[in-house]
Design a protein around this motif. Sequence first.
Motif, short mmCIF file in Angstrom:
data_model
loop_
_atom_site.label_atom_id
_atom_site.label_comp_id
_atom_site.label_asym_id
_atom_site.label_seq_id
_atom_site.Cartn_x
_atom_site.Cartn_y
_atom_site.Cartn_z
N GLU A 1 24.63 16.59 -2.60
CA GLU A 1 25.46 17.67 -2.06
C GLU A 1 24.74 19.00 -2.13
OE1 GLU A 1 28.76 17.48 -0.63
OE2 GLU A 1 27.86 15.47 -0.48
N ARG A 2 24.03 19.23 -3.23
CA ARG A 2 23.24 20.46 -3.37
C ARG A 2 22.15 20.50 -2.30
NH1 ARG A 2 23.72 19.12 -8.91
NH2 ARG A 2 21.57 18.31 -8.95
N ASP A 3 21.54 19.34 -2.04
CA ASP A 3 20.50 19.26 -1.01
C ASP A 3 21.06 19.61 0.37
OD1 ASP A 3 18.71 18.54 -2.93
OD2 ASP A 3 18.66 16.40 -2.40
N LYS A 4 22.27 19.15 0.63
CA LYS A 4 22.92 19.45 1.92
C LYS A 4 23.14 20.95 2.08
CE LYS A 4 25.43 15.06 2.43
NZ LYS A 4 26.80 14.45 2.46
N GLU A 5 23.62 21.56 1.00
CA GLU A 5 23.87 23.00 1.06
C GLU A 5 22.56 23.77 1.24
OE1 GLU A 5 26.78 24.53 1.27
OE2 GLU A 5 27.64 22.51 1.35
N ALA A 6 21.52 23.33 0.55
CA ALA A 6 20.21 24.00 0.67
C ALA A 6 19.67 23.86 2.09
CB ALA A 6 19.23 23.41 -0.34
N LYS A 7 19.92 22.73 2.70
CA LYS A 7 19.46 22.50 4.07
C LYS A 7 20.14 23.45 5.05
CE LYS A 7 18.58 18.78 7.37
NZ LYS A 7 18.75 17.33 7.67
N LYS A 8 21.40 23.74 4.77
CA LYS A 8 22.14 24.66 5.64
C LYS A 8 21.58 26.08 5.56
CE LYS A 8 26.54 22.14 5.30
NZ LYS A 8 27.94 22.22 4.82
N LEU A 9 20.97 26.40 4.41
CA LEU A 9 20.47 27.75 4.21
C LEU A 9 19.05 27.96 4.74
CD1 LEU A 9 21.77 28.33 0.55
CD2 LEU A 9 22.80 29.15 2.70
N GLU B 1 26.08 14.52 -6.63
CA GLU B 1 26.08 15.98 -6.69
C GLU B 1 24.72 16.56 -6.29
OE1 GLU B 1 27.25 16.56 -10.72
OE2 GLU B 1 29.42 16.42 -10.28
#
Length: 796
Positions: A272-280, A269
Amino acid sequence: MSSNKGISNNQQRVDLDDIPLSQRLTNPRFAKRRSVRSDDSSSDSESDSSSSEDDVPLAKRILPIKKIIKQDTVKQETIKQETITQGRIRQEPSKKATVKDESDSEDDIPLSMKKQLKEPKAEPMDVDKPSKKRPATSAASSPVKREKKVKKEEDDPDLYKWWEEEQLPTEMEHDDSVKWTSLQHNGVLFPPEYVPHGVKMKYDGKPISLSPEAEEVASFFAALLETEHAANPVFQKNFFEDWKQVLKRDPKNPKITSFEKCDFRPIWEKFERDKEAKKLLTKEQKMKIKQEREKAEEKYLYAIVDGRKEKVGNFRIEPPALFRGRGNHPKTGKLKTRVLPEQVTLNLGIDAVIPEPPKGHKWAAVVHDQTATWLATWKENVNGAIKYVFLAATSTWKGQSDMQKFEKARELKKYVKTIRANYTRELKDKLSEVRQRATAMYLIDRLALRAGNEKGDDEADTVGCCSLRYEHIKLEPPNTLHFDFLGKDSIRYQNTVQVDTQVFKNIKIFKNQVGEGHMIFDRLTPSELNKYLNNCMKGLSAKVFRTFNASITFQQQVDLLTNPDDSVPDKLLSYNRANREVAILCNHQRSASKTHDQMISRIGDRIRALKYQRMKLRKQLYALDAKMKKKPEYAEPESDLEEDWIKEHEKELVQKERERIKSRFEKQNEKLAAEKQPKLTAADLKEKLKAADELADRLKRESKLAKIEPKASVTIEKLVAQIKKVDERIYATKNQATDKEENKEVALGTSKLNYIDPRITVAWCRKNGVPLEKVFSKTLMDKFRWAQKIPKDWTF
């Protein structure tokens, strides 16, 4: 193939190497083969045979039995449009070197295809005004831009055009000759040290603390939690055994004995949070990260060889991870440990400056081997394989090696008739060793099988021709063979063929002599086979046969399938179909993408969006001249544009227009802020968004009208030209859909990269007026620069 006028049809003799290999083979896993008419003596590709069975074209003796894959599933619409330092080279042992498979790389996708995947952006609100910001079609503009880029690269003063030298090496050499006199490089780039994240996984329901080393390995597994690897029992077992050894190194680690009690999801998890932060991340943040990475890599990018600047290939040391392997590899899940400088040996010129190793470390050794082409080497821990760092695929050494490889395959044309005649005769030899060799050569030649070698118990159970076992071939009288085994990279090879009667008898005898679990060719090894082949032609090996058959098949098929009068999209489809024949021949399979159906659906939506655009243009045409509605080319209704789809599409268009306005508004404010000017207000945005509301109202009104009044500047000629361009884009997109459907289980990149002589492609493109960048990606354009200097009439 030639025919003598003084000989009647039933007396004409056909040479085996004149028959396209794809017509002599079958691989039912991929595609249906054309049925062969034995009674068609007038066919150009199949003249009637002589009385000897051995002279009968293999196309009439090896026939498809099973047919699995379906033919084209996308119906085509008929729209006619005009639319190589001097010196010798030594090849390092390939079985030790790790070669990156580039077949799945994005760079293997032709530049033009990448652009097609992003377009078209159907914007009906712009169809009634001339475009000033973009060319009429991307297909027309892309080649021009690409040609300019290629020209700029060729003008690079650091580029050594060895292929333009008067004296070129004529054959591949494997001796210990000197390859260079001076060699300087900066070593290898090690991955960064592990930084603990501190997220606690759970064991038996309770959070646990791990040492950094143990946490790192646990994180390797957590990152793969939602993949097929993590669900593989062998992967789980191997990972857990290696992880337990890591846990034991630090007494502070908890005692973990059960894999089932481990819960890695908290770490997953976090990722996954890191991935979402990277997208932002903003564009500037992403650019900064990219620039920092490029700066760290910069000094490793090039080596100086005999005063020439040459690009280095895989200079990055692989980071630690869990080994995955291909297919059912017995070591999948084992820990690939971190490679340290103490394991790495560098190869440098004797006067070269030795690069500094990371602080606190030293190199294993520094050697000055002028007979070797590797720059660095080390041994990985999982399979004990020797890893090498070489110059890039675009380098002089690699380019010379590639050219010599294909020249050796091309040279085989002079010997192939004699070799085939010899092994055909030896199929009936009294010595079993000779018959086994002849039978294996028959299969290697006809089915393009790899020679194969024995595998240990800790390796994947993959085989080649010489290592086929009893269970890998099933016999079906009178002369049918059913093959089922794992080939290179654990890719399953399934094929059913009819073979020469003597070959069938030999396989039956060999199987009866060995029994279940034993090798059929028990008196033959790959080294013995290649030694015999080298006596037939200097430098000949089973691999050369494979390259020869791939290239000759492609040459024959691309000539057969290409119609000079076809449009460029049609020619590209023919090219890919010829490439697919080679991929099938070489068993270059891949699993159909999980998103394949979605991708085909998206292409279908793009086609409908283009048809919608064409419909709007036609309505404007009718408003200017009602008679145009009676002309077939303009009156054909858009049958698959359903009312519900149109409504949904128009909503999407309006939404995209709103997003475009907001994006432009944000960029304007960023620019104003940089210039220290007052920013635009929310009221300004509201005013700009009125354009989207106006678009929505206009689309709503137009949907009810048979005619759409165009702007005063629009003429019939402009509308006709725009409709023609949309027609071309629809046709090209349909061909793209057909191509993707046909290639969903076939990997075209490997054959194009390694087995098909690139000069065939270059010559075909010139002959047919197809831009080379349409079929070669930038990677291949750079790799095969040497192939682009051939005469116009070159053939394999």
